[in-house]
Motif scaffolding. Structure first.
Motif, PDB file in Angstrom:
ATOM      1  N   GLU A   1       0.838  -1.169   0.000  1.00 63.20           N
ATOM      2  CA  GLU A   1       0.000   0.000   0.000  1.00 63.20           C
ATOM      3  C   GLU A   1       0.896   1.249   0.000  1.00 63.20           C
ATOM      4  N   GLU A   2       0.699   2.119  -0.984  1.00 65.10           N
ATOM      5  CA  GLU A   2       1.504   3.328  -1.083  1.00 65.10           C
ATOM      6  C   GLU A   2       0.833   4.472  -0.330  1.00 65.10           C
ATOM      7  N   THR A   3       1.661   5.281   0.287  1.00 70.48           N
ATOM      8  CA  THR A   3       1.154   6.472   0.969  1.00 70.48           C
ATOM      9  C   THR A   3       1.907   7.675   0.440  1.00 70.48           C
ATOM     10  N   ASP A   4       1.351   8.849   0.686  1.00 66.25           N
ATOM     11  CA  ASP A   4       2.009  10.082   0.264  1.00 66.25           C
ATOM     12  C   ASP A   4       3.041  10.560   1.278  1.00 66.25           C
ATOM     13  N   GLN A   5       3.135   9.857   2.377  1.00 66.02           N
ATOM     14  CA  GLN A   5       4.091  10.227   3.414  1.00 66.02           C
ATOM     15  C   GLN A   5       5.504   9.827   2.990  1.00 66.02           C
ATOM     16  N   PRO A   6       6.481  10.755   3.127  1.00 70.53           N
ATOM     17  CA  PRO A   6       7.856  10.365   2.813  1.00 70.53           C
ATOM     18  C   PRO A   6       8.386   9.394   3.856  1.00 70.53           C
ATOM     19  N   GLY A   7       9.288   8.523   3.409  1.00 65.28           N
ATOM     20  CA  GLY A   7       9.878   7.556   4.315  1.00 65.28           C
ATOM     21  C   GLY A   7      10.814   8.212   5.311  1.00 65.28           C
ATOM     22  N   CYS A   8      11.210   7.441   6.288  1.00 65.60           N
ATOM     23  CA  CYS A   8      12.102   7.941   7.336  1.00 65.60           C
ATOM     24  C   CYS A   8      13.414   8.434   6.752  1.00 65.60           C
ATOM     25  N   PHE A   9      13.998   7.638   5.848  1.00 71.01           N
ATOM     26  CA  PHE A   9      15.269   8.044   5.237  1.00 71.01           C
ATOM     27  C   PHE A   9      15.112   9.325   4.435  1.00 71.01           C
ATOM     28  N   GLN A  10      14.022   9.457   3.704  1.00 68.76           N
ATOM     29  CA  GLN A  10      13.796  10.651   2.892  1.00 68.76           C
ATOM     30  C   GLN A  10      13.603  11.880   3.778  1.00 68.76           C
ATOM     31  N   ARG A  11      12.905  11.730   4.886  1.00 73.64           N
ATOM     32  CA  ARG A  11      12.730  12.858   5.813  1.00 73.64           C
ATOM     33  C   ARG A  11      14.070  13.294   6.387  1.00 73.64           C
ATOM     34  N   ILE A  12      14.903  12.327   6.755  1.00 72.21           N
ATOM     35  CA  ILE A  12      16.225  12.666   7.292  1.00 72.21           C
ATOM     36  C   ILE A  12      17.080  13.299   6.202  1.00 72.21           C
ATOM     37  N   TRP A  13      17.082  12.706   4.999  1.00 67.54           N
ATOM     38  CA  TRP A  13      17.902  13.189   3.888  1.00 67.54           C
ATOM     39  C   TRP A  13      17.540  14.625   3.514  1.00 67.54           C
ATOM     40  N   ASN A  14      16.272  14.995   3.627  1.00 65.30           N
ATOM     41  CA  ASN A  14      15.809  16.328   3.255  1.00 65.30           C
ATOM     42  C   ASN A  14      15.655  17.266   4.445  1.00 65.30           C
ATOM     43  N   SER A  15      16.103  16.835   5.619  1.00 67.10           N
ATOM     44  CA  SER A  15      16.031  17.723   6.775  1.00 67.10           C
ATOM     45  C   SER A  15      17.019  18.869   6.606  1.00 67.10           C
ATOM     46  N   LYS A  16      16.749  19.961   7.296  1.00 66.66           N
ATOM     47  CA  LYS A  16      17.543  21.176   7.133  1.00 66.66           C
ATOM     48  C   LYS A  16      19.021  20.950   7.468  1.00 66.66           C
ATOM     49  N   MET A  17      19.299  20.268   8.550  1.00 69.61           N
ATOM     50  CA  MET A  17      20.698  20.062   8.953  1.00 69.61           C
ATOM     51  C   MET A  17      21.449  19.175   7.957  1.00 69.61           C
ATOM     52  N   VAL A  18      20.801  18.134   7.455  1.00 63.21           N
ATOM     53  CA  VAL A  18      21.450  17.256   6.481  1.00 63.21           C
ATOM     54  C   VAL A  18      21.634  17.991   5.154  1.00 63.21           C
ATOM     55  N   LEU A  19      20.664  18.821   4.758  1.00 66.75           N
ATOM     56  CA  LEU A  19      20.827  19.637   3.556  1.00 66.75           C
ATOM     57  C   LEU A  19      22.025  20.563   3.681  1.00 66.75           C
ATOM     58  N   ILE A  20      22.149  21.228   4.820  1.00 71.09           N
ATOM     59  CA  ILE A  20      23.293  22.118   5.050  1.00 71.09           C
ATOM     60  C   ILE A  20      24.591  21.330   4.987  1.00 71.09           C
ATOM     61  N   LEU A  21      24.600  20.164   5.604  1.00 71.72           N
ATOM     62  CA  LEU A  21      25.806  19.343   5.624  1.00 71.72           C
ATOM     63  C   LEU A  21      26.190  18.882   4.224  1.00 71.72           C
ATOM     64  N   ARG A  22      25.226  18.345   3.465  1.00 76.71           N
ATOM     65  CA  ARG A  22      25.574  17.758   2.167  1.00 76.71           C
ATOM     66  C   ARG A  22      25.665  18.758   1.028  1.00 76.71           C
ATOM     67  N   LEU A  23      25.040  19.929   1.155  1.00 73.91           N
ATOM     68  CA  LEU A  23      25.097  20.902   0.070  1.00 73.91           C
ATOM     69  C   LEU A  23      26.030  22.075   0.340  1.00 73.91           C
ATOM     70  N   VAL A  24      26.389  22.298   1.600  1.00 75.40           N
ATOM     71  CA  VAL A  24      27.230  23.453   1.926  1.00 75.40           C
ATOM     72  C   VAL A  24      28.528  23.026   2.600  1.00 75.40           C
ATOM     73  N   VAL A  25      28.428  22.372   3.735  1.00 82.08           N
ATOM     74  CA  VAL A  25      29.602  22.109   4.566  1.00 82.08           C
ATOM     75  C   VAL A  25      30.602  21.169   3.881  1.00 82.08           C
ATOM     76  N   ILE A  26      30.139  20.021   3.420  1.00 81.90           N
ATOM     77  CA  ILE A  26      31.060  19.042   2.826  1.00 81.90           C
ATOM     78  C   ILE A  26      31.685  19.563   1.527  1.00 81.90           C
ATOM     79  N   PRO A  27      30.885  20.062   0.547  1.00 85.09           N
ATOM     80  CA  PRO A  27      31.527  20.553  -0.681  1.00 85.09           C
ATOM     81  C   PRO A  27      32.454  21.741  -0.432  1.00 85.09           C
ATOM     82  N   PHE A  28      32.039  22.658   0.425  1.00 87.45           N
ATOM     83  CA  PHE A  28      32.875  23.823   0.718  1.00 87.45           C
ATOM     84  C   PHE A  28      34.155  23.400   1.423  1.00 87.45           C
TER      85      PHE A  28
END
Length: 115
Positions: A1-28
């Motif tokens: 059964e599919e739901t519109d709710q994002p999975g746990c991994f997707q919520r973590i991956w798109n969280s603000k702190m992980v976004l900052i880490l993977r798009l700003v901190v690590i590349p910079f």
């Protein structure tokens, strides 16, 4: 059964702190580490008297740095219409384009805006 709710991994991956880490901190951080270690190698060549290798290392460090900065600032030029910002971007883009791009990403992530 599919739901519109994002999975746990997707919520973590798109969280603000992980976004900052993977798009700003690590590349910079990797960019700065690359430039710093290349410059340290150039200094070692200069101190040992290998001026040919010093010039080549310095050229191959500064050249890509300038190209990367100009590429990062081209993104800025596409997103801003103000002529003052454009002139400032061109001036700063020669040296600080990568820094400006990463700080803008950080700002957009913190303000919950899309980039």
């Amino acid at each position: 059964e599919e739901t519109d709710q994002p999975g746990c991994f997707q919520r973590i991956w798109n969280s603000k702190m992980v976004l900052i880490l993977r798009l700003v901190v690590i590349p910079f951080g990797l960019f700065v580490a690359d430039v710093v270690t290349d410059l340290m190698l150039a200094v070692q060549y200069h101190n040992s008297g290998d001026l040919g290798w010093f010039r080549l290392t310095l050229g191959f460090t500064i050249g890509p740095f300038m190209i990367t900065s100009l590429g990062a600032m081209s993104f800025e030029l596409k997103t801003n219409d103000n002529i003052t910002m454009v002139l400032l971007s061109i001036t700063l883009g020669l040296v600080f384009g990568v820094f400006v791009l990463h700080f803008k990403l950080l700002y957009l992530i913190l303000k919950n805006r899309s980039w």
